[in-house]
Structures are given as C-alpha cells and as structure tokens.
Design an enzyme around this catalytic site. Structure first.
Site, PDB file in Angstrom:
ATOM      1  N   LEU A  84       0.800  -1.223   0.000  1.00 60.37           N
ATOM      2  CA  LEU A  84       0.000   0.000   0.000  1.00 60.37           C
ATOM      3  C   LEU A  84       0.837   1.279   0.000  1.00 60.37           C
ATOM      4  CD1 LEU A  84      -3.053  -0.899   2.262  1.00 60.37           C
ATOM      5  CD2 LEU A  84      -2.788  -1.074  -0.212  1.00 60.37           C
ATOM      6  N   ASP A  88      -1.714  -9.894  -4.287  1.00 61.17           N
ATOM      7  CA  ASP A  88      -0.307  -9.529  -4.448  1.00 61.17           C
ATOM      8  C   ASP A  88      -0.206  -8.154  -5.112  1.00 61.17           C
ATOM      9  OD1 ASP A  88       2.378 -10.002  -3.987  1.00 61.17           O
ATOM     10  OD2 ASP A  88       2.705 -10.921  -5.945  1.00 61.17           O
ATOM     11  N   GLY A  99       6.092  -6.735 -10.034  1.00 64.06           N
ATOM     12  CA  GLY A  99       4.845  -6.345  -9.381  1.00 64.06           C
ATOM     13  C   GLY A  99       3.745  -5.979 -10.344  1.00 64.06           C
TER      14      GLY A  99
END
Lengths: 320, 429
Positions: free
Chosen positions: B68, B310, B329
């Site tokens: 986050l 994820d 990512g």
C-alpha cells in the site's frame, strides 16, 4: 533425621555436579553450610580444617564473585589458596587442558576449583589429577555450588524446600545455574517450573520433570520462589530474543508480574544482574529480594563443600 | 460511527463459510449482520433498503497481501487510494505489507499505519510486520510487541529469509505468541539474477531464468522447520506443481502449514510475457500453463488455502524499462474478483470455492471475524453481478499506479456495492 543428628558423611571425591548426589548428600552439605554461616558471622572466622592443604582456583572464565567466594572460603578454613590467572598464563598460550592438568598435578594440590567455558571440561580434568576437583561452572552444564547456595538460602528463609513451588525464569538454554537447580530442587522435593520464551528453553526441557511455561504470569502463579536468570547481552538483540525492551516487557520481573506469585514469595538471582533487562530495580532491591543474602550463603556453601571433600582426602591425619 | 439499519433484499446469498447459496435478504444493524435468510423480509423503521435484484451478496474479500505504499512510496500508492481500489474490487479487509521505507519493524510504525488507516481508509486495513529487523533476514524483530500493537502477521514481504537458523528461531519464538509467519519462498542464490521462469520461453527471449527449485528448496526446508517447531507458517505464494507436493505432504502430516497463491499465477502463465510485457513481471515469476492448471485444481480442492491479490503498484518509470530492468509487481486488488470469476465461468471452480479462498480462509488464518454471512458477523459485504461483461480500462482504476496485467482484458463480474461495517464504501455508478 534432623540437622543435628545427621552424620557429616559425604562419600564423594569430587563435586562435579548436583547430578549423582542423593538427597541425603545434599542435606549434609546444607547442614555443614548452616554451621559455616554461624562461623562467618563471628569476629574470629578462622578454622584450621584445611590447614596445610593447597587449594588452586583455576578459572578459565572470569568471575570475580565466584572466585573470591571460593578464595575466602578456603582461607577461612586455613588452606593455602592460589588463584591461577588463566588470562595471563601459558594456558592462554595454547597449552591443552590436559597438559595444564598434568602441570598442576605435579604441584600436589589437594583441591582444585575449576571454571571452564566448555561443558564437560571439569570432568575431563578431574580424571587426570589425583586431588579433589570442584566444578565452579562448566559451560551450560552445571554450577553445583550455586545451586547449593540457592538451596541454603531457600531452606533458611522458608524452613524447607520440599513442597515449595520454585519458578526459574529466563535464559534456561544457556544456564548452568538452571540445570543444577532443577536437579537439586527436585531431589529435595520442590515443584520446579521453568518460564521463558521458547528460544531460550532447551529442547526436551519438558522431560526434565519440570512444568514449562512461556507466559510469566501463568508461570508465576502461586510460586513460593522466583529465581531469575541472567540474560547475556549478546543474546538479546535479535538472535534469541528481539530486544531488551521486548524481553523486559514479557519476561522482566517487575512488581506487577511478581504480584502473581504468592504474597510471601521470595526473589533470587545468581548475579550479576542486568537491571531493567531480566529484573526491575524495584524488585531487586525490594523486601522480597534475597539477592544479597545469596552472596553470603555462597561463602558458607563453598566452605561446606571444601570441608566435606577434605574429609575424604588421603593423608587426612585422622580428622573426622 | 452509527449508521442507519440497512436491508439488502432480494439477493442471492452465497456464504462460502457454510457453503450455502440461497435467495434471501440480509439485515445490517450497528455494523453487524443482525439477521439473514429467506425469511427476512421487511426493513425496520428508518432503515435503508436496497433491492439486490437477484445479484450475489457475499462476505467481502479479505486480501492477505497488498503493498500500500505507506510509508515511503506514496507516489505509487497510499492507504487512501489502495483502500479505494480495494473497495471497488470488493475487498473489505486488506493486509498491508511491511516492505516500506522505513520497514514495519517497530511497534510505533504499526501504530502509525493503524492511525493512517483510521483516518484515510475506506476498508479495514491490518498491517503485517517484519519478521526480521529492517527485513534484513538477520535479527528477529519485536514479534511480541508488534503483535500487541496490532500486527496481524509477520513476513519479510518479498524477501526470503535465507538463513535457516533465523527462520527456525523466529518460528520458535512466534509460536509463543501464536503469531503467524508468512514467508516468500525464493532462494536468493538460486533465483540469482533471473527475471522470469527458467525454461524454454526465457531461453527464447534471451532472458535469464529463475528455476522453480528456487521456490521448492526453500519451501521444503521451511516445511521441515515447521515440523520441528510447530510454529504457524504460511507460504506466501505457491506457484508450481512441485511446491504443491510439498504443501500437500506438510498438510497431510497435520503441520500448522497453510499457503497462498496469487491471482496472477492463477490467471496467467509465462507465455503471457510475450513481447517483453513488463506488467507480467512478478515475483515469484509466472510459471508454465501446466503449473497454472495445477494451482487452479489446488484451490478447488482446498490444498491452496488463500488467493491473494499480491497488489504491487509500480509507477511507469519502474515499468517502462527493458524487461530485465523493470520492477516486479502488478496491480491486483481491484481486479481479483473478476479475474477469479473467469475460473468460475470456465467451470474450473465453484463460486463458493473461489470466495472461500478469497474471504473465509484468509479471515480464519488471520483470526478475523469476517469472511462469512452469519448473524453477529461484521457487515463487511459485497454485492456483485458475476456475469456482467466489461473490458478493463486502466484509467478507471482507483490505484495511483496503472500497472495492471488486465489492461484491455475482457472480464466478467462487476462489483456493484461494497459495504464495510454496515456502511457503503463503494457503489458502481
């Protein structure tokens, strides 16, 4: 059998550990130590039980407290006491333990007091010398005179050991004090608990006959004796426990945690203390603390051990 | 915060906890489910009423793994934007990862995150904290104090604890606190400088590969440490068939061993990288189609406990790079339900099985009361149309970053409303 009627017979050549001693042996030593306490409180503290005997203190690990306690004990009994300063001797220059033993043996000592960082080193040395050997701490194995002085302190304050709940708290994994105490206290009928984080409890501890707790409050509940252990600095920064503040928060003995034990519970520590790590100053210096008294009992117990072993030395000259 | 009672009527109630799929209504009062079922009809005085029009009402999703951005990477994501993305994706509880700057290895940072969440988040945020100080894999972090501060579990995020003794001690220590350790299992030496799954595709693309053994060697080691310590352990991302064998053995032996896979590994395979598409560069890397099929089957039979998003926002500068140099990512939190529903539509998974892995199981593992439609459970609910088709336009995503592998993908399943503690935090307009 009461203390006054118990014969002062101690059928061992060495004191290598508590393991192997009977309850009777232990009570004999404690009785003799009781007498030494009285002697030590006189102006005239000297006896001549060990007159002519040579006692060598051989400390491979530094310990001001234990070494001076053995030195005073030997001198009060009339022995010639020599402290071998290992740090500045040939032993540090690479001589093996067995060579050291042979060298010392050639000097005809009567008693050797040994502390060594390796478990079993004292046993090894004892097999190679002709005199009596006293274990003053070998690695994480045993520290019999500490356990005896703890027992003496408890017996004098509580009048007994049998039936008491004794909680041993902290770094049990690395503690020779804990191992000797667990054996001795159980031999004399106490209920022993150990309390600590799992990372500081040895594997298989549940098979030592003790009750194992990971929570201080649960483990201290109804305890008669709270025995704190020292946590070495190098073990508290993330290796065995995360930090000093976390350790103190969960396992440090403060007044609140102590209040979970019996109201008349007594607090012990083998020293030297880490204030604010395993014990709060308020408790260490408080009314329930026996920590100072333990030091006094240390000299008395070591006198008793020296005297008991000397009885069995060859050429004892008919002393009883 | 007090809100008016809420009746969601005429819904298809899918509860993965009880395995039921029925028509009925849910009545929400004081942030909790006050009543539910086919017999709940009329709303009490002053209540809001919503006609669900037969759409699915289910417990909100619980995402055990999302990055986050706070503190330290607020340009990529914040708790506010991440939680809005979560709400839009039907996720009502998010576990934030500790790979931040500074890392979440101090109780004060957990406290900070909980305050930021209280002030800026629209869904429940639970911080995960580091297993080791600074995520360096050397010294244990303050697991006890961090848990007291509110850390929901312990992980070094995308870092693997290479030193087995460190993990052994951490598992041993954490067990005393009933703390869960979640581990990213990739041996850093075996992974080396690999950037995608090792094999034919990597070789043809001229990219260095990361073998599945980087994952299995660590996972096997970990299973043995769990056997020794009996510490609660969760594998962060199982990505291949061999790892499933290890998980299966550990579970059959009754160890406290659970595992996740990611929505990416259930949705894609290494071939999707195609023309060096960096939005498909994730860690662990996407594997073969055979592995993907095995993972779907493992979700179906419960061997894989949890599906995580994820969610890992990366800015364009980090992704517009040659493949080998781009960051790992992918976004995931806003698309995980729709992506998961692909597997339902294809007949590979039942809807309750999907929701179990996205809601019930993670809630159970974290010790949270959500993840079920039950009287007294928190009113963390989602209403969604599992069938509505759409093409994903990244511009509509709520995340600060746009690195979604579902860019322009055809998806089916639209979140219509997300309710957290009885309050609607997202409504599809």
């Amino acid at each position: 059998m009461t203390a006054t009627t118990r014969p002062k017979h101690f059928p061992h050549r060495h004191l290598l550990g508590i393991d192997g001693l009977s309850a009777f042996d232990l009570q004999v030593l404690l009785d003799m130590a009781d007498e030494a306490v009285e002697l030590n409180r006189q102006v005239q503290k000297r006896r001549d039980t060990l007159s002519g005997r040579t006692q060598i203190n051989l400390f491979f690990e530094n310990s001001t407290r234990t070494q001076s306690s053995f030195e005073i004990a030997g001198k009060r009994l009339g022995a010639d006491v020599i402290n071998m300063a290992v740090a500045s001797s040939s032993i540090k220059k690479g001589e093996t333990l067995l060579d050291t033993a042979a060298t010392l043996n050639a000097m005809h000592p009567d008693l050797i007091v040994v502390r060594h960082h390796a478990a079993g080193a004292v046993h090894l040395l004892a097999r190679k010398v002709d005199c009596s050997v006293i274990n003053a701490g070998d690695g994480a194995h045993e520290h019999p005179t500490q356990a005896l002085l703890d027992a003496l302190t408890i017996r004098r304050n509580k009048g007994r050991i049998e039936g008491l709940i004794v909680a041993i708290c902290g770094d049990v994994l690395h503690s020779r004090v804990a191992r000797s105490n667990i054996i001795l206290l159980q031999q004399l009928g106490a209920r022993v608990r150990v309390i600590g984080p799992s990372t500081l409890l040895p594997r298989g501890i549940d098979r030592f006959g003790v009750e194992v707790f990971r929570d201080m409050r649960a483990g201290l509940k109804d305890a008669d004796i709270v025995m704190m252990l020292r946590l070495q600095l190098e073990r508290m920064n993330g290796s065995f426990v995360p930090s000093v503040r976390e350790y103190f928060h969960f396992f440090g003995l403060d007044a609140e945690k102590l209040s979970w034990a019996k109201p008349d519970a007594l607090v012990m520590h083998p020293g030297p203390m880490n204030r604010g790590v395993e014990i709060d100053s308020e408790v260490a210096d408080g009314a329930q603390s026996l920590i100072r008294e333990q030091v006094e009992m240390g000299v008395a117990v070591r006198m008793a051990v020296l005297e008991a072993l000397a009885q069995n030395l060859p050429n004892n000259g008919g002393r009883e | 915060m007090t809100t008016r009672p809420l009746l969601i009527a005429n819904a298809r109630l899918v509860d993965p906890h009880s395995g039921t799929d029925t028509r009925g209504a849910v009545l929400v009062k004081d942030g909790m489910i006050a009543d539910l079922g086919p017999n709940v009809q009329s709303a009490p005085e002053g209540a809001d009423t919503i006609d669900a029009k037969g759409k699915v009402l289910a417990p909100g999703l619980v995402d055990m793994r999302a990055f986050l951005g706070e503190p330290g990477a607020e340009h990529r994501e914040s708790i506010a934007t991440g939680s809005q993305a979560a709400a839009a994706g039907g996720v009502t509880t998010v576990v934030s990862m500790p790979d931040t700057n500074p890392a979440v290895d101090d109780p004060a940072i957990v406290d900070y995150l909980l305050r930021r969440a209280r002030d800026t988040a629209v869904v429940n945020i639970h911080p995960a904290a580091a297993v080791t100080k600074g995520l360096r894999g050397e010294e244990m972090a303050e697991i006890g104090l961090l848990k007291e501060a509110g850390a929901v579990y312990f992980t070094d995020g995308t870092r693997t604890i290479a030193n087995a003794r460190v993990l052994l001690r951490a598992l041993t220590y954490a067990r005393d606190f009933d703390a869960l350790i979640v581990h990213h299992t990739e041996d850093p030496d075996l992974a080396g400088n690999g950037v995608m799954n090792a094999g034919e595709f990597a070789s043809r693309l001229g990219l260095s590969g990361r073998p599945i053994e980087a994952e299995t060697v660590v996972l096997e080691r970990d299973a043995r440490l769990v056997r020794l310590t009996k510490g609660r352990y969760h594998a962060a991302a199982i990505t291949n068939r061999d790892s499933l064998d290890i998980a299966s053995r550990a579970k059959n032996d009754g160890l406290p061993f659970t595992c996740s896979t990611t929505i990416n590994h259930l949705s894609f395979n290494e071939g999707d990288i195609g023309d060096y598409r960096t939005f498909f560069k994730v860690t662990p890397p996407l594997r073969s189609e055979d592995d993907r099929i095995a993972l779907v089957e493992a979700v179906k039979n419960g061997l894989i406990d949890v599906i995580v998003s994820d969610h890992n926002p990366q800015d364009a500068e980090q992704k517009r790079q040659p493949f080998a140099e781009a960051s790992d990512g992918a976004l995931g939190i806003e698309t995980m339900l729709a992506a998961g529903l692909r597997l339902v539509h294809s007949g590979d998974l039942s809807l309750p099985a999907l929701l179990r892995a996205m809601s019930t199981r993670p809630a159970e593992l974290l010790g949270l009361p959500g993840g079920k439609l039950q009287k007294g459970a928190p009113a963390d609910l989602i209403l969604f149309d599992p069938d509505e088709p759409f093409v994903l336009d990244p511009a509509t995503l709520h995340s600060k970053s746009k690195n979604t592998p579902f860019d322009e993908a055809r998806l089916q399943g639209r979140v219509l409303r997300t309710v957290v503690a009885g309050r609607t935090v997202y409504e599809y307009a």
